[in-house]
Design an enzyme around this catalytic site. Structure first.
Site: not given
Ligand SMILES: NC(=O)c1ccc[n+]([C@@H]2O[C@H](COP(=O)([O-])OP(=O)(O)OC[C@H]3O[C@@H](n4cnc5c(N)ncnc54)[C@H](O)[C@@H]3O)[C@@H](O)[C@H]2O)c1
Length: 432
Positions: A35, A256, A263, A324
């Site tokens: 990545k 829907g 989430c 979505k």
């Molecule tokens: N996706 C959304 O729309 C959204 C919106 C609001 C909040 N969140 C919250 O934010 C958090 C992250 O969600 P996301 O969708 O971005 O997750 P994601 O899975 O897309 O990304 C998480 C990243 O963290 C990396 N990672 C994990 N452990 C690591 C470490 N020790 N060192 C470095 N990198 C590490 C993974 O490789 C991955 O790339 C979650 O708690 C989620 O609930 C997500």
């Protein structure tokens, strides 16, 4: 300011790119080497409108950097954002916090001057206390402050949501951290975002309660749609009529398929689980989870009815398979329940998604991907509109589909039943 985002996923990459665009120096760290290598070449691993341009622009002007070296990135930064995943535990309903705690253990050795460590991941209330305990085992209390700053961006609208948020929640009782963070967010506050400084636990709970409430709104309107189907009442009228009441609001009030994504499913379960631990029964949330889990079987029953229970060898086309529109995220998409069940009954599935072929569906026999909408629908008996991409809003089905007896199940109510009737197309929608 010098920032470090740990975890370069949907939240970390979007926040990192946006913070750098606001003039900060940002290092996005991830343990996924490929990545980071791709990002250094300008290849963005996710589909999010506008993100690629923002990443490339800020990478070029050197305000945005990518790294796999966590300790080096921490030592070069003043504010650390933890943005790693918090999925549901395997075979349980609580949040798996192993990624969060492993980050907390990893960063301890690189803290030699004051750092604000912000948790942006969605976590159960009291997780900030746990992170603090882990870091305190190796680092003096004077050298760090743990803050909760939950993220509210929506996939597909992430850059807009980050840049023009309704509110910024900063959970800390540390005045110095609050002042620094208010300053960091000042460009967004000056554009109208409300800034709320709460306790750390409150900030953690605000995020879960907000997601659970939105999931409840979707589930509520989905259940009302079920009633509409029995009464010859149109759910769209109900949504508009209810939404006009300012106390209710029209957003998240469209019927829907089951809600999905990374989430709502996990956060509702984690909230109910946390409440159980504190001897509080969140019965409303538990009902929402159950109702949503039943929704895909309910919609499948409608598909069987539409096909007069003759599913074997039927050619079914899915338009959109993500949870979505405007995202490539397949996590907890209702398609992942519906497609395998239809295959089991002998259907042949063909799908088109604007974000391309999906690994999750590659392994399933009799599921194929089409690169073009017209080609995807061409030989279908039934077309299921599963997501609400603009690409699906003006298809000339009469021209595109060869089988003259084809029908459409529009799970997003994109088309007008009256217009479909005029064209003599057999058309089914949600809640009417
Ligand atoms: N996706 C959304 O729309 C959204 C919106 C609001 C909040 N969140 C919250 O934010 C958090 C992250 O969600 P996301 O969708 O971005 O997750 P994601 O899975 O897309 O990304 C998480 C990243 O963290 C990396 N990672 C994990 N452990 C690591 C470490 N020790 N060192 C470095 N990198 C590490 C993974 O490789 C991955 O790339 C979650 O708690 C989620 O609930 C997500």
């Amino acid at each position: 300011m010098k920032l470090c985002m740990i975890g370069t996923g949907y939240v970390g990459l979007v926040s990192g790119a946006c913070f750098s665009d606001l003039g900060n120096d940002v290092i996005c760290v991830d343990r996924d080497i490929k990545k980071i290598e791709n990002l250094k070449k300008g290849i963005v691993p996710i589909y999010e409108p506008g993100l690629e341009e923002l990443v490339q622009k800020n990478f070029k002007n050197k305000r945005l950097k990518f790294s796999i070296d966590l300790n080096d990135s921490i030592s070069k930064s003043d504010i650390i954002f933890i943005c790693v995943g918090t999925p549901t535990k395997k075979n349980a309903s609580g949040a798996d916090l192993s990624q969060i705690f492993s980050v907390a253990r990893e960063i301890r050795s690189s803290i030699s001057k004051f750092k604000i460590i912000i948790n942006k991941s969605t976590v159960p209330v009291t997780t900030g206390d746990e992170i603090e305990k882990i870091i305190l085992q190796k680092v003096s209390k004077k050298l760090f402050s743990i803050v909760s700053n939950p993220e509210f961006l929506r996939e597909g609208e992430a850059i807009r949501d980050f840049t023009y948020p309704d509110r910024i929640i900063i959970g800390t009782s540390d005045k110095k951290s609050n002042k620094i963070l208010k300053n960091l967010y000042s460009p967004l506050i000056s554009k109208g975002a409300k800034y709320l400084n709460s306790s750390r636990r409150s900030a953690e709970l605000i995020k879960y309660a907000s997601n659970a409430f939105l999931a409840t709104k979707i589930t509520f309107i989905n259940e009302i749609a079920n009633l509409c189907e029995k009464l010859d009442v149109n759910i769209e009228d109900i949504s508009i009529g209810m939404g006009l009441d300012k106390r209710i609001g029209s957003r998240f009030l469209r019927a829907g398929p089951a809600y999905g994504g990374s989430c709502f499913p996990k956060d509702t379960k984690a909230l109910a689980n946390t409440a159980d631990k504190f001897n509080t029964n969140l019965s409303v949330i538990k009902s929402v989870i159950k109702s949503n889990e039943n929704r895909s079987s309910l919609l499948l029953k409608r598909v069987f009815n539409i096909l007069n229970n003759k599913v074997k060898n039927k050619k079914i086309c899915f338009l959109g398979v993500t949870f979505k529109a405007n995202t490539d995220d397949m996590r907890d998409s209702s398609c992942l329940t519906m497609i395998p069940s239809l295959i089991k009954k002998g259907a042949m599935i063909n799908y088109f998604d604007p974000t391309g072929e999906k690994d999750e569906l590659k392994k399933i026999k009799n599921v194929s991907f089409s690169k073009d909408i017209n080609f995807a629908v061409k030989v279908s008996d039934l077309i299921i509109i599963h997501t609400e991409w603009n690409d699906f809003k003006s298809i000339n089905f009469k021209k595109a589909v060869q089988n003259k007896k084809f029908c459409i199940f529009d799970m997003r109510n994109i088309y007008s039943s009256a217009k479909m009737k005029e064209q003599k197309i057999k058309y089914f929608s949600i809640g009417s």
